[in-house]
Design a protein around this motif. Structure first.
Motif, short mmCIF file in Angstrom:
data_model
loop_
_atom_site.label_atom_id
_atom_site.label_comp_id
_atom_site.label_asym_id
_atom_site.label_seq_id
_atom_site.Cartn_x
_atom_site.Cartn_y
_atom_site.Cartn_z
N GLU A 1 20.37 29.80 11.01
CA GLU A 1 20.56 29.37 12.31
C GLU A 1 21.89 29.17 13.00
OE1 GLU A 1 16.11 27.44 13.54
OE2 GLU A 1 17.75 26.05 13.43
N ASP B 1 19.79 19.46 27.60
CA ASP B 1 19.00 20.73 28.22
C ASP B 1 19.81 21.92 28.25
OD1 ASP B 1 16.71 21.97 29.06
OD2 ASP B 1 16.70 21.00 31.14
N ARG C 1 18.45 21.47 19.72
CA ARG C 1 16.99 21.25 18.95
C ARG C 1 17.19 20.25 17.83
NH1 ARG C 1 13.73 22.90 22.66
NH2 ARG C 1 13.79 24.99 23.33
N HIS C 2 18.47 20.54 16.97
CA HIS C 2 18.70 19.64 15.94
C HIS C 2 19.50 18.19 16.41
CE1 HIS C 2 17.33 22.61 13.23
NE2 HIS C 2 18.10 23.38 13.83
N GLU D 1 22.03 25.96 21.80
CA GLU D 1 20.50 25.75 22.12
C GLU D 1 20.08 25.27 20.67
OE1 GLU D 1 16.35 26.38 21.45
OE2 GLU D 1 18.06 27.57 20.26
N ARG D 2 20.44 25.74 19.57
CA ARG D 2 20.06 25.29 18.11
C ARG D 2 20.48 24.01 17.98
NH1 ARG D 2 15.86 26.58 16.56
NH2 ARG D 2 15.50 26.68 18.73
#
Length: 652
Positions: free
Chosen positions: A251, A337, A305-306, A301-302
């Protein structure tokens, strides 16, 4: 109805390129590094591992191989004779060599001299560099000594970069002369030379979060300097990230972004940023295609998320600088976001909401805007605290503010302001020979004044110091060159708006309301010069003095390119004898006398002569050792300082 296929425009340098040298990896168990992503490089097989040993082949296979070898060798020789000489004549930086590991279409036995094959390939002499490390780390819990070490490392690296950039521009302009069309890119040449010598920082690890030694508010004038510091690893793209192909979990992870107004859908409110993803723009920076969730867009985006923070660097238009923009490091942000939206141009774009993490120092971009307001309307921005809007009483080119919002001390108003040092009369009569240059339009290397400086002038066309020297000879009253001459820098006076301010830590200090370029002249350290006999009488009566011979020789560090050129030698001409005089600043002084002491200063002392040639009594001129942001305190290395206040007692 047929719909044309829409592909996003990939920005340059999105794909990692091998442009630096790999450093030895650090111990991942170190207490200063919190390793949360690791990725090991897979072991690739060499040609010998992919090819079976020749000893296992049959005799018929050997005959076929020999025939193939002969044919391949014949074609190689034809290529060599037909193209090699032409390529060498056309491109002087390439050579035609024999590479035993050329991945030929047939195997061959290297031990068999009769069957040896010369595989001819065109190879550039430019060294190859391994790819950036794929190991992500976060540096935490640095002690005071570690912070000082990394800050000094960053200072020295930036000093080498700025010195090399200034010299590269000057050398390029000399080489091309009147044929110079486009502006010489000293920033690219300096970064390339430092890359070749392995001087780029933070390349052995991909650091997430703060970069050791880089402070919030640090300013940079070139994108390549961000790469050299390891703050942002992309020379053009606005998103720096670890590609999925190098990540351990496959990722991509984003580490930093640059907000410079390149996308019309960006919204910057300081602590909150609506950042537009990259891609889909034409050469005129107009959105012409839809963006896709890939590359840097997917990396953001990753990271969201992390829960991985990103560094934010803002690019701001800045007039009067060596570049059109100034880049300011503003700290760490969290990605809250993201969504896909229709942009102002009608094409789909990805948007990301970022929030600045609490507890960090004030943003450098906010300080830049605040300082700009102070330059134009100081009383409106800060209605309380100003004791004077010009303590020099118009003796300087620029006003010198006096600000104190801490206590009732107004000590600087009690002294007579000196714009220049006062020398004894005999200095001008005994040390002047009345000779000067005959340059009517301006001096250049090779003129009389340049020969006095060792054959080359000390400044470039912008007035930046090229190399620190024991003493610099500027053009004087006997020279025919105009006041705009390149060799008349320090005698023109102030160029930046300075402010004397009251500080709880250092007493009185000095800061600038402008961005000061590295290598730029700041001001003179002015006072009344006393001979040894006069100084002895003065000290007997209890007075304090400033001794120029005690100033640290930081001039030797400016322009020191020994890490780039092994044969580099420190300039030792013109030679300056030991200084045997003192300066009295007890009654008359200028703004420089309020600068604080520091063992790691951002200002250096350069001795200069222009109104006389007496080497025993030079002027004490101050130059910037690095890019100094507005409202950051200026500091000197006095050599001997008061243990309590951190500066000379006479200046308190």
């Amino acid at each position: 109805m047929l719909v044309p296929k829409v592909e996003p425009k990939l920005e340059p340098f999105d794909v990692e390129t091998p442009i630096y040298q790999q450093q030895p990896p650090q111990d991942p168990s170190s207490s200063t590094q919190d390793l949360f992503f690791t990725s090991s490089t897979p072991d690739y097989f060499s040609n010998s591992q992919l090819i079976p040993p020749l000893s296992q082949s049959t005799s018929s296979e050997d005959d076929n191989a020999n025939n193939l070898y002969s044919e391949y060798n014949r074609i190689s020789e034809l290529f060599r004779t037909a193209f090699a000489k032409r390529l060498q004549d056309q491109y002087g930086d390439i050579s035609v060599v024999s590479d035993p590991d050329s991945r030929a279409i047939v195997p061959f036995n290297e031990d068999d001299n009769n069957n040896s094959v010369l595989s001819t390939v065109v190879v550039s002499r430019r060294p190859k560099y391994p790819q950036r490390s794929s190991e992500l780390v976060r540096v935490t819990d640095l002690g005071i000594e570690d912070q000082r070490y990394f800050r000094d490392l960053v200072r020295r690296t930036r000093m080498v970069y700025d010195s090399l950039r200034i010299l590269s521009i000057l050398e390029e302009e000399k080489r091309r002369g009147e044929r110079l069309g486009r502006r010489a890119r000293g920033d690219l040449r300096a970064a390339s030379a430092m890359r070749d010598c392995g001087l780029w920082l933070n390349r052995d690890k991909r650091i997430v979060g703060s970069i050791p030694g880089v402070q919030i508010g640090d300013v940079f004038f070139f994108r390549m300097e961000l790469c050299v510091m390891g703050l942002h690893g992309q020379a053009q793209a606005g998103i720096d990230y670890l590609p999925a192909s190098q990540s351990s979990n496959r990722e991509p992870i984003a580490t930093s972004i640059i907000v410079s107004g390149g996308y019309e859908d960006d919204e910057d409110a300081g602590d909150v940023i609506i950042y537009t993803g990259h891609g889909g723009q034409d050469k005129l920076n107009r959105q012409c295609e839809h963006q896709k969730l890939e590359g840097g867009n997917l990396a953001l985006e990753r990271s969201m998320r992390h829960g991985i923070e990103v560094r934010v660097i803002r690019g701001i238009k800045h007039e009067g600088s060596v570049s059109s923009k100034v880049y300011v490091y503003d700290g760490l942000y969290k990605i809250l976001d993201y969504w896909f939206d229709v942009g102002k141009s009608g094409f789909g774009v990805y948007k990301y909401r970022l929030l600045r993490i609490d507890g960090q120092p004030e943003m450098g971009s906010s300080i830049l805007k605040f300082a700009e307001s102070l330059r134009t309307k100081p009383l409106t921005v800060r209605p309380r605290g100003y004791l004077s809007l010009d303590i020099s009483n118009k003796k300087e080119n620029m006003p010198v503010f006096l600000f104190n919002d801490i206590d009732n001390d107004h000590d600087p108003l009690c002294y007579q302001y000196l714009e220049r040092t006062v020398f004894p009369v005999f200095v001008f009569t005994n040390g002047s020979n009345g000779t000067g240059c005959d340059c009517v339009s301006g001096c250049s290397d090779g003129c009389f004044c340049a020969m006095k400086n060792g054959g080359e002038l000390a400044y470039d066309e912008n007035g930046f110091l090229l190399k620190g020297k024991p003493v610099v000879f500027e053009c004087g009253v006997s020279c025919r060159c105009p006041p705009t001459c390149r060799n008349r820098v320090t005698q023109r006076g102030l160029r930046n708006r300075l402010e004397v301010f009251r500080s709880r830590e250092t007493g009185w200090g000095v800061r600038s309301l402008d961005v000061i370029h590295a290598g730029a002249f700041i001001c003179e350290y002015a006072g009344v010069v006393l001979t040894r006999e006069q100084a002895q009488i003065f000290t007997m009566n209890g007075g304090g003095l400033v001794y120029p011979n005690r100033f640290s020789a930081k001039w030797a560090e400016w322009g020191d390119l020994s890490q780039i050129y092994p044969n580099y030698t420190r300039p030792s001409y013109p030679e300056l004898p030991p200084l045997d005089f003192a300066m009295d600043v007890s009654k008359m002084r200028n703004v420089a006398c309020y600068m604080s002491h520091s063992s790691a200063p951002n200002v250096l002392v350069q001795f200069v002569l222009y109104d006389h040639n007496n080497l025993m009594f030079p002027h004490i001129m101050l130059f910037a050792m690095e890019n100094i942001p507005p409202l950051r305190e200026l500091s000197l290395d006095y050599g001997v300082a008061d243990d309590w206040t951190g500066k000379l007692a006479i200046c308190n």
